[in-house]
Design a protein around this motif. Sequence first.
Motif, PDB file in Angstrom:
ATOM      1  N   ASN A   1       0.821  -1.209   0.000  1.00  0.00           N
ATOM      2  CA  ASN A   1       0.000   0.000   0.000  1.00  0.00           C
ATOM      3  C   ASN A   1       0.854   1.257   0.000  1.00  0.00           C
ATOM      4  N   TYR A   2       2.080   1.125  -0.485  1.00  0.00           N
ATOM      5  CA  TYR A   2       2.989   2.257  -0.600  1.00  0.00           C
ATOM      6  C   TYR A   2       2.994   2.787  -2.031  1.00  0.00           C
ATOM      7  N   GLN A   3       2.789   4.071  -2.149  1.00  0.00           N
ATOM      8  CA  GLN A   3       2.861   4.731  -3.450  1.00  0.00           C
ATOM      9  C   GLN A   3       4.219   4.469  -4.106  1.00  0.00           C
ATOM     10  N   TYR A   4       5.281   4.467  -3.305  1.00  0.00           N
ATOM     11  CA  TYR A   4       6.623   4.214  -3.840  1.00  0.00           C
ATOM     12  C   TYR A   4       6.747   2.824  -4.449  1.00  0.00           C
ATOM     13  N   TYR A   5       5.899   1.913  -4.016  1.00  0.00           N
ATOM     14  CA  TYR A   5       5.947   0.527  -4.484  1.00  0.00           C
ATOM     15  C   TYR A   5       5.124   0.326  -5.756  1.00  0.00           C
ATOM     16  N   GLY A   6       4.402   1.350  -6.148  1.00  0.00           N
ATOM     17  CA  GLY A   6       3.560   1.249  -7.328  1.00  0.00           C
ATOM     18  C   GLY A   6       2.079   1.279  -7.034  1.00  0.00           C
ATOM     19  N   TYR A   7       1.713   1.432  -5.762  1.00  0.00           N
ATOM     20  CA  TYR A   7       0.307   1.536  -5.363  1.00  0.00           C
ATOM     21  C   TYR A   7      -0.283   2.798  -5.992  1.00  0.00           C
ATOM     22  N   GLN A   8      -1.498   2.699  -6.488  1.00  0.00           N
ATOM     23  CA  GLN A   8      -2.076   3.787  -7.273  1.00  0.00           C
ATOM     24  C   GLN A   8      -2.448   5.018  -6.446  1.00  0.00           C
ATOM     25  N   ARG A   9      -2.623   4.850  -5.150  1.00  0.00           N
ATOM     26  CA  ARG A   9      -2.981   5.989  -4.310  1.00  0.00           C
ATOM     27  C   ARG A   9      -1.732   6.740  -3.827  1.00  0.00           C
ATOM     28  N   GLN A  10      -1.910   8.002  -3.539  1.00  0.00           N
ATOM     29  CA  GLN A  10      -0.791   8.825  -3.081  1.00  0.00           C
ATOM     30  C   GLN A  10      -0.631   8.703  -1.560  1.00  0.00           C
ATOM     31  N   THR A  11      -0.175   7.542  -1.154  1.00  0.00           N
ATOM     32  CA  THR A  11       0.015   7.299   0.280  1.00  0.00           C
ATOM     33  C   THR A  11       1.367   7.791   0.790  1.00  0.00           C
ATOM     34  N   ASN A  12       2.205   8.292  -0.115  1.00  0.00           N
ATOM     35  CA  ASN A  12       3.497   8.863   0.271  1.00  0.00           C
ATOM     36  C   ASN A  12       3.620  10.312  -0.174  1.00  0.00           C
ATOM     37  N   ALA A  13       2.480  10.982  -0.180  1.00  0.00           N
ATOM     38  CA  ALA A  13       2.450  12.362  -0.687  1.00  0.00           C
ATOM     39  C   ALA A  13       3.269  13.318   0.172  1.00  0.00           C
ATOM     40  N   HIS A  14       3.369  13.049   1.457  1.00  0.00           N
ATOM     41  CA  HIS A  14       4.069  13.980   2.357  1.00  0.00           C
ATOM     42  C   HIS A  14       5.584  13.879   2.239  1.00  0.00           C
ATOM     43  N   THR A  15       6.114  12.675   2.071  1.00  0.00           N
ATOM     44  CA  THR A  15       7.572  12.518   1.988  1.00  0.00           C
ATOM     45  C   THR A  15       8.105  12.656   0.570  1.00  0.00           C
TER      46      THR A  15
ATOM     47  N   THR B   1      -3.876   5.397   7.562  1.00  0.00           N
ATOM     48  CA  THR B   1      -2.800   5.226   8.544  1.00  0.00           C
ATOM     49  C   THR B   1      -1.430   5.283   7.877  1.00  0.00           C
ATOM     50  N   ILE B   2      -1.316   4.708   6.693  1.00  0.00           N
ATOM     51  CA  ILE B   2      -0.046   4.750   5.953  1.00  0.00           C
ATOM     52  C   ILE B   2       0.304   6.200   5.608  1.00  0.00           C
ATOM     53  N   LEU B   3      -0.702   6.935   5.177  1.00  0.00           N
ATOM     54  CA  LEU B   3      -0.486   8.340   4.830  1.00  0.00           C
ATOM     55  C   LEU B   3      -0.114   9.164   6.059  1.00  0.00           C
ATOM     56  N   TYR B   4      -0.708   8.856   7.201  1.00  0.00           N
ATOM     57  CA  TYR B   4      -0.395   9.626   8.405  1.00  0.00           C
ATOM     58  C   TYR B   4       1.010   9.299   8.915  1.00  0.00           C
ATOM     59  N   THR B   5       1.421   8.046   8.793  1.00  0.00           N
ATOM     60  CA  THR B   5       2.806   7.705   9.124  1.00  0.00           C
ATOM     61  C   THR B   5       3.760   8.445   8.193  1.00  0.00           C
ATOM     62  N   ASP B   6       3.381   8.542   6.931  1.00  0.00           N
ATOM     63  CA  ASP B   6       4.190   9.303   5.976  1.00  0.00           C
ATOM     64  C   ASP B   6       4.284  10.770   6.395  1.00  0.00           C
ATOM     65  N   TYR B   7       3.192  11.294   6.933  1.00  0.00           N
ATOM     66  CA  TYR B   7       3.185  12.677   7.448  1.00  0.00           C
ATOM     67  C   TYR B   7       4.140  12.799   8.636  1.00  0.00           C
ATOM     68  N   PHE B   8       4.130  11.804   9.528  1.00  0.00           N
ATOM     69  CA  PHE B   8       5.039  11.808  10.670  1.00  0.00           C
ATOM     70  C   PHE B   8       6.485  11.848  10.184  1.00  0.00           C
ATOM     71  N   ILE B   9       6.798  11.012   9.203  1.00  0.00           N
ATOM     72  CA  ILE B   9       8.164  10.964   8.684  1.00  0.00           C
ATOM     73  C   ILE B   9       8.543  12.300   8.057  1.00  0.00           C
ATOM     74  N   ALA B  10       7.621  12.875   7.291  1.00  0.00           N
ATOM     75  CA  ALA B  10       7.898  14.160   6.650  1.00  0.00           C
ATOM     76  C   ALA B  10       8.125  15.260   7.678  1.00  0.00           C
ATOM     77  N   GLN B  11       7.319  15.265   8.731  1.00  0.00           N
ATOM     78  CA  GLN B  11       7.493  16.255   9.781  1.00  0.00           C
ATOM     79  C   GLN B  11       8.855  16.088  10.469  1.00  0.00           C
ATOM     80  N   THR B  12       9.270  14.854  10.655  1.00  0.00           N
ATOM     81  CA  THR B  12      10.561  14.582  11.287  1.00  0.00           C
ATOM     82  C   THR B  12      11.702  15.041  10.386  1.00  0.00           C
ATOM     83  N   ILE B  13      11.591  14.760   9.098  1.00  0.00           N
ATOM     84  CA  ILE B  13      12.622  15.209   8.153  1.00  0.00           C
ATOM     85  C   ILE B  13      12.746  16.726   8.175  1.00  0.00           C
TER      86      ILE B  13
END
Length: 549
Positions: A247-261, A421-433
Motif C-alpha cells: 500500500n505504498y505509493q513508492y511501491y507502485g500503489y495507485q494511491r498517493q500514500t506517500n504524498a508527504h515525503t 494510517t499509511i499516509l499519516y505515518t508518511d506525514y510523521f516521517i515528513a514532519q521529522t525530516i
Amino acid sequence: MKMPKLSLKLNTLPIVLALYYTLVVNLPMAREIVNIIQNLDAVKIVFVISIPLFFMAAFTFIFHLLNWPKLAKPIFVFLLLTSSLVSYAMFNYGIYVDYGMIENTFETTSEEASNYISVYSTIWLIMMGGLPAILLLFTRLEFSTWKRFLGLKALYMLVSILIIAAIAGLFYKDYASIGRNNSHLKKMIIPTEYLISTTKYINNTYIKQPMPYRQIGLDAKQVSPHNANGKPTLLVFVLGETARVHNYQYYGYQRQTNAHTAPYKPIFFANVESCGTATAVSVPCMFSNMNRANYDKETAYNQDNVIDIMTRAGIYAMWREHDGGDKGAAHNIKKMTLLPDDADHLCNSQECYDTAMLEGFEQDTANLNQDSILFYHLSGSHGPTYFKRYPEEHKQFTPDCPKADIENCSTEQVVNSYDNTILYTDYFIAQTIEKLKALEDKYNVALLYISDHGESLGENGIYLHGMPYSIAPKEQTHVPMILWTSTEFAQQKQLNTNCLIKAAKENSYSHDNLFDSLLGLMDVKTTEYRQHQDVFAQCRQPYPNTIER
C-alpha cells in the motif's frame, strides 16, 4: 424468576462439551476443512462423515482427562470463555492462536486489547462462551462413588480411543494426505493448540530459569570517517507498526500514500522481508545479531543487541515509545513512553496520535555533543481500530471503517482506513525530516524508517497479522524501508546515493540486515560487524570498520 434446576452426570459432561466443541466452537476449523475438501478432485462421503466423529471422540478423551469432581466447573468455565475468544479471532480474522500469537497477546497492553472490543465481538463471546459457562455453573453435576466414576471414565476413554483407532484404520490415507498437505490445521484445533502454546509461554517466561545475560561487541568503538566535518551525527530511527509495502505509493500503489515525503525524495527499499509477523517477534529479532533462520527469543532477551553495542562505542541513544513496549530492545537506554493527556491537542484520555511524540523533538535534540540515534516507535497502522491512528483532518480516503469489528465493514472501508494510517505515518516521517533539516547547521542528519511486519486486509479471508511465518501471506512479511539523508550526512558517511537508489530497487533485504547496517552507518568498529549484511557497505568508500576474527 427462579433458574430451572439442571442436573447432569459428571461423566456425561465431557461428551456434551465434546459435541459443543465439535459443532460450534470449532467453526473456524470446520470452515477450513470444508474449503479443503471442496478443492479435492475426489472425496469419499463416508470419510467426510467420519471427520466430526473423529473430533468428537478426540475431544471426549481430552475432556475426560480434565473432568474431576470440584475441578470440572472452574476448568470448563475457563475453557468455554477463552475458547470463545479464540474462535472469534480465528473465524473473523483468519489468524492462528499458536505460540507466537500467545506471546503477542500476553505482551499486548490493555489499551491495545480494548481496540478489539465491539458490539459484534461482545455478542459472539456472550453467545458462544458466556451463556454456556453460566449454564454449566447452574448445573448440578451428579457424582455417586469414586469406583463408578473412575470405571465409567475409563470406559468412555477406551471407547473414544477405539473410535479414533477405527477411523484411523479405515481412512488413514485420507487423513494423512489432508494433514500433511495442510499442516496448519493442527493450529486451528480449539482448545488444544492455544492451551499447549499458553502452557509453553508461561513456562518459558515465568517458570523456566532464565539464561545468563551475555555481553557481545565488547571491543566496539567508533572510527572517524575520512572526511569528518566536525559535526556530530544525528540519526532518527522510526520503527513502524503494521505497515505493508503493497500500500505504498513508492511501491507502485495507485494511491498517493506517500504524498508527504515525496518532496524530500527519500530512498525507498522495495524488497524487504520482516523477521516475524508480530511485534513481539520482529522487534527483538531485528535488533539482535541473529538472522530469522536462527532467531531465538530467549537468547535475544538475554544478550546485547545492536543498540547496546552502539552505546558501548560512545553513541548516545534514546527511545520514545508509543506501541505497547520496546519488547526488550531498549532495555539499557533512556526510554520515554507517550501517555494520553487530555491537555494535549494530539491526545485524549485514552490514546494519542503518533505525532504527539514530536512535541519533544527539540528537547530531544538539544545540545547533543556526540553521535546520537533517536528511536521513535510508532503505533502506525495497528489494527483493527485503524481509524484511531489518524486525526479527522488527515482522513484522506473515505468512507473509512470507524469501528473495531472490521469484518463487518466493506473491503473498501477497511482499505481506506488502512491507507489513511499509511499516509499519516508518511506525514510523521515528513514532519521529522523537516525538523532534521532545521538542524543541519548543528548535526549531520538522517532518518531511517522500517516497519516491524505487514498486515492482511481481507485477502483470502485473512485479516490483521500474526500468522505462522511458514504460511503467512506476503502482505504480512513484505515491509517498507525508507532512508533520507542530508547532503553532509551522505558525504561524511561516504555514501554514493545513486548506488543506494539502484541497490534499493534491485536487491532484496530483510530485518537480518539491520544489525550490521546500523553498525556500519554509525561507524562502529567491532568483531560483531558483518560487512556482507550491511545494506550500505556496497555503496560506501572502503575503509576498515571491521576487525579480522
